[in-house]
Design a protein around this motif. Structure first.
Motif, PDB file in Angstrom:
ATOM      1  N   ASN A 198      14.472  81.176  79.395  1.00  0.00           N
ATOM      2  CA  ASN A 198      15.178  81.640  78.041  1.00  0.00           C
ATOM      3  C   ASN A 198      14.766  83.130  77.792  1.00  0.00           C
ATOM      4  OD1 ASN A 198      16.633  79.501  77.333  1.00  0.00           O
ATOM      5  ND2 ASN A 198      15.126  78.515  75.842  1.00  0.00           N
ATOM      6  N   ILE A 199      13.465  83.398  78.291  1.00  0.00           N
ATOM      7  CA  ILE A 199      13.149  84.971  78.252  1.00  0.00           C
ATOM      8  C   ILE A 199      14.139  85.864  79.065  1.00  0.00           C
ATOM      9  CG2 ILE A 199      11.269  86.720  78.336  1.00  0.00           C
ATOM     10  CD1 ILE A 199       9.469  84.255  77.577  1.00  0.00           C
ATOM     11  N   ARG A 200      14.185  85.260  80.176  1.00  0.00           N
ATOM     12  CA  ARG A 200      15.058  86.072  81.168  1.00  0.00           C
ATOM     13  C   ARG A 200      16.503  86.272  80.734  1.00  0.00           C
ATOM     14  NH1 ARG A 200      14.557  84.915  87.414  1.00  0.00           N
ATOM     15  NH2 ARG A 200      12.971  86.424  86.961  1.00  0.00           N
ATOM     16  N   ARG A 201      17.100  85.191  80.276  1.00  0.00           N
ATOM     17  CA  ARG A 201      18.362  85.261  79.569  1.00  0.00           C
ATOM     18  C   ARG A 201      18.787  86.126  78.448  1.00  0.00           C
ATOM     19  NH1 ARG A 201      18.300  78.825  79.770  1.00  0.00           N
ATOM     20  NH2 ARG A 201      18.866  78.569  82.060  1.00  0.00           N
ATOM     21  N   ALA A 202      17.428  85.907  77.599  1.00  0.00           N
ATOM     22  CA  ALA A 202      17.528  87.019  76.307  1.00  0.00           C
ATOM     23  C   ALA A 202      17.241  88.429  76.824  1.00  0.00           C
ATOM     24  CB  ALA A 202      16.388  86.659  75.349  1.00  0.00           C
ATOM     25  N   SER A 203      16.544  88.742  77.832  1.00  0.00           N
ATOM     26  CA  SER A 203      16.513  90.073  78.416  1.00  0.00           C
ATOM     27  C   SER A 203      17.799  90.466  78.821  1.00  0.00           C
ATOM     28  CB  SER A 203      15.287  90.133  79.518  1.00  0.00           C
ATOM     29  OG  SER A 203      14.369  89.726  79.016  1.00  0.00           O
ATOM     30  N   TRP A 204      18.495  89.714  79.500  1.00  0.00           N
ATOM     31  CA  TRP A 204      19.732  90.490  80.021  1.00  0.00           C
ATOM     32  C   TRP A 204      20.829  90.256  78.883  1.00  0.00           C
ATOM     33  CZ3 TRP A 204      21.662  92.097  84.671  1.00  0.00           C
ATOM     34  CH2 TRP A 204      20.530  92.265  85.780  1.00  0.00           C
ATOM     35  N   LEU A 205      20.887  89.280  78.041  1.00  0.00           N
ATOM     36  CA  LEU A 205      21.770  89.612  76.998  1.00  0.00           C
ATOM     37  C   LEU A 205      21.441  90.619  76.011  1.00  0.00           C
ATOM     38  CD1 LEU A 205      23.777  87.879  75.135  1.00  0.00           C
ATOM     39  CD2 LEU A 205      21.755  86.871  74.108  1.00  0.00           C
ATOM     40  N   GLY A 206      20.180  91.091  75.744  1.00  0.00           N
ATOM     41  CA  GLY A 206      19.931  92.135  75.138  1.00  0.00           C
ATOM     42  C   GLY A 206      20.469  93.202  75.727  1.00  0.00           C
ATOM     43  N   MET A 207      20.068  93.541  77.041  1.00  0.00           N
ATOM     44  CA  MET A 207      20.452  94.654  77.424  1.00  0.00           C
ATOM     45  C   MET A 207      21.972  94.828  77.661  1.00  0.00           C
ATOM     46  SD  MET A 207      17.609  95.257  80.860  1.00  0.00           S
ATOM     47  CE  MET A 207      18.072  93.448  81.191  1.00  0.00           C
ATOM     48  N   MET A 208      22.678  93.938  78.195  1.00  0.00           N
ATOM     49  CA  MET A 208      24.184  93.780  78.067  1.00  0.00           C
ATOM     50  C   MET A 208      24.601  94.227  76.917  1.00  0.00           C
ATOM     51  SD  MET A 208      25.222  90.990  80.757  1.00  0.00           S
ATOM     52  CE  MET A 208      24.863  89.571  79.762  1.00  0.00           C
ATOM     53  N   ALA A 209      24.186  93.959  75.626  1.00  0.00           N
ATOM     54  CA  ALA A 209      24.608  94.150  74.436  1.00  0.00           C
ATOM     55  C   ALA A 209      24.295  95.845  73.823  1.00  0.00           C
ATOM     56  CB  ALA A 209      23.874  93.332  73.325  1.00  0.00           C
ATOM     57  N   GLY A 210      23.625  96.533  74.652  1.00  0.00           N
ATOM     58  CA  GLY A 210      23.200  97.828  74.368  1.00  0.00           C
ATOM     59  C   GLY A 210      21.729  98.141  73.931  1.00  0.00           C
ATOM     60  N   ALA A 211      20.791  97.292  74.161  1.00  0.00           N
ATOM     61  CA  ALA A 211      19.471  97.634  73.809  1.00  0.00           C
ATOM     62  C   ALA A 211      18.734  98.782  74.598  1.00  0.00           C
ATOM     63  CB  ALA A 211      18.612  96.424  73.914  1.00  0.00           C
ATOM     64  N   ASP A 212      18.104  99.616  73.592  1.00  0.00           N
ATOM     65  CA  ASP A 212      17.488 100.763  74.188  1.00  0.00           C
ATOM     66  C   ASP A 212      15.934 100.194  74.874  1.00  0.00           C
ATOM     67  OD1 ASP A 212      18.966 103.468  73.703  1.00  0.00           O
ATOM     68  OD2 ASP A 212      18.955 102.202  71.794  1.00  0.00           O
ATOM     69  N   PHE A 213      15.575  99.143  74.129  1.00  0.00           N
ATOM     70  CA  PHE A 213      14.227  98.528  74.523  1.00  0.00           C
ATOM     71  C   PHE A 213      14.600  97.095  74.161  1.00  0.00           C
ATOM     72  CE2 PHE A 213      11.989 102.702  74.083  1.00  0.00           C
ATOM     73  CZ  PHE A 213      10.600 102.404  74.632  1.00  0.00           C
ATOM     74  N   ILE A 214      13.761  96.380  75.184  1.00  0.00           N
ATOM     75  CA  ILE A 214      13.683  94.988  74.532  1.00  0.00           C
ATOM     76  C   ILE A 214      12.045  94.839  74.534  1.00  0.00           C
ATOM     77  CG2 ILE A 214      15.665  94.117  76.100  1.00  0.00           C
ATOM     78  CD1 ILE A 214      13.849  93.520  78.487  1.00  0.00           C
ATOM     79  N   LYS A 215      12.049  93.827  73.361  1.00  0.00           N
ATOM     80  CA  LYS A 215      10.620  93.843  72.812  1.00  0.00           C
ATOM     81  C   LYS A 215      10.258  92.389  72.838  1.00  0.00           C
ATOM     82  CE  LYS A 215       8.060  94.716  68.398  1.00  0.00           C
ATOM     83  NZ  LYS A 215       8.448  95.514  67.050  1.00  0.00           N
ATOM     84  N   THR A 216       8.996  92.366  73.091  1.00  0.00           N
ATOM     85  CA  THR A 216       8.471  90.613  73.199  1.00  0.00           C
ATOM     86  C   THR A 216       8.494  90.021  71.851  1.00  0.00           C
ATOM     87  OG1 THR A 216       6.041  91.144  72.824  1.00  0.00           O
ATOM     88  CG2 THR A 216       7.137  91.115  75.219  1.00  0.00           C
ATOM     89  N   SER A 217       7.695  90.649  70.763  1.00  0.00           N
ATOM     90  CA  SER A 217       7.544  89.755  69.731  1.00  0.00           C
ATOM     91  C   SER A 217       7.438  90.552  68.403  1.00  0.00           C
ATOM     92  CB  SER A 217       6.432  88.968  70.032  1.00  0.00           C
ATOM     93  OG  SER A 217       5.435  89.692  70.871  1.00  0.00           O
TER      94      SER A 217
END
Length: 315
Positions: A198-217
């Motif tokens: 799920n963390i891997r999926r969330a990472s790709w989802l966030g990046m595809m949506a335009g995140a400048d950063f992905i953050k753990t928590s």
């Protein structure tokens, strides 16, 4: 600022296409992931390299106060510390940012003056994210209008865990638009996502949506940043850049309290994503107490004596 990569236009065209892509990502080997994170954590950093790593870690901190009891005075004191962490040594680097609630953004901005320290604001009904989209967008716009340079949003974990990936994707896109020129950090709350897949999926989802950063928590739940979940996210940003040419930052937050911990995370960055991420434009620590330990270790390297906690300010 990152925008959706053309390569993912088809992937994000429908809920079913997005689901197929995310569930088609390679599965995570938990044993292998945790073993690699543990192995990298045993690297020994000494003398000059340690001094460099401590200064680098200080420069990467988002010095944070996110409490119901926050006052303007506390925020001004935190801003002063961010600019000048050690009044006895003007060579100490400033932190990357001060992170506060939206209603404290103007106070932080004024206190920082013209200093090269960003103001980050949590938004989107932090930390639970349980609010209607129009409320989340208003929260974001209020922070930006008050002067926030960066927005730390939380995803709708309930929607994500229910498999409603398109809802999460569209919310991130909407918040990205509302953020304007402010950089957007997307918080997954990895401790609530249950699995590394799920963390891997969330990472790709966030990046595809335009995140400048992905953050753990958020730092508000029992399990926050860990070497393993941060390693997984570093692999994701590395692979995303290799595929799209777009670089995305990583921010582990919560539970990183000592210099030893911080240096372990810097080793993870160097060995996984590479030196391009060893800069506070691409890697941050979400922390409050971490800075004090880094300052004490820095003083020890300079003087040969361990000064103790009474020689640094209490946040």
């Amino acid at each position: 600022m990152p925008t959706i990569a053309p390569a993912f236009a088809d992937v994000t065209s429908s809920d079913s296409a997005l689901r197929r892509f995310l569930h088609g990502l390679p599965g995570v080997d938990p044993v292998g992931l945790e073993a690699r994170a543990a192995s990298l954590g045993t690297r020994s950093i000494k003398t000059t390299a340690k001094a460099y790593a401590i200064d680098l870690a200080i420069s990467m901190i988002d010095l944070t106060t996110l409490e119901g009891a926050d006052t303007p005075g506390k925020v001004r004191a935190l801003a002063a510390k961010a600019v000048n962490p050690d009044p006895t040594d003007r060579g100490t680097p400033a932190t990357a940012a001060v992170c506060v609630y939206p209603d404290m953004v103007a106070t932080a901005k004024a206190a920082l003056g013209g200093a090269d320290v960003k103001v980050a604001s949590v938004a989107t009904a932090f930390p639970a994210g349980r609010a209607a989209l129009d409320v989340k967008l208003a929260d974001t716009r209020d922070a930006v209008e008050a002067g926030a340079d960066e927005i730390d949003m939380v995803i709708d974990r309930g929607a994500f865990l229910a498999g409603d990936y398109m809802k999460v994707f569209e919310e991130i896109r909407a918040v990205k638009e509302a953020s304007g020129a402010a950089r957007l950090k997307v918080i997954f709350e990895t401790g609530e996502l249950s699995t590394y897949d799920n963390i891997r999926r969330a990472s790709w989802l966030g990046m595809m949506a335009g995140a400048d950063f992905i953050k753990t928590s958020t730092g508000k739940v029992a399990v926050n940043a860990t070497p393993a979940n941060t390693l997984l996210m570093l692999e994701a940003v590395r692979d995303f850049r290799a595929q799209t040419g777009v670089q995305v930052g990583v921010k582990p937050a919560g539970g990183i309290r000592t210099s030893k911990d911080a240096i372990k995370f810097l080793v993870l960055v160097n060995e996984t994503a590479g030196q391009d991420w060893l800069d506070n434009h691409w890697f941050r620590f979400g922390a409050s107490s971490l800075l004090n330990d880094l300052l004490m270790q820095r003083q020890k390297l300079a003087t040969g004596r361990y000064s103790g906690p009474d020689y640094v300010t209490v946040d």
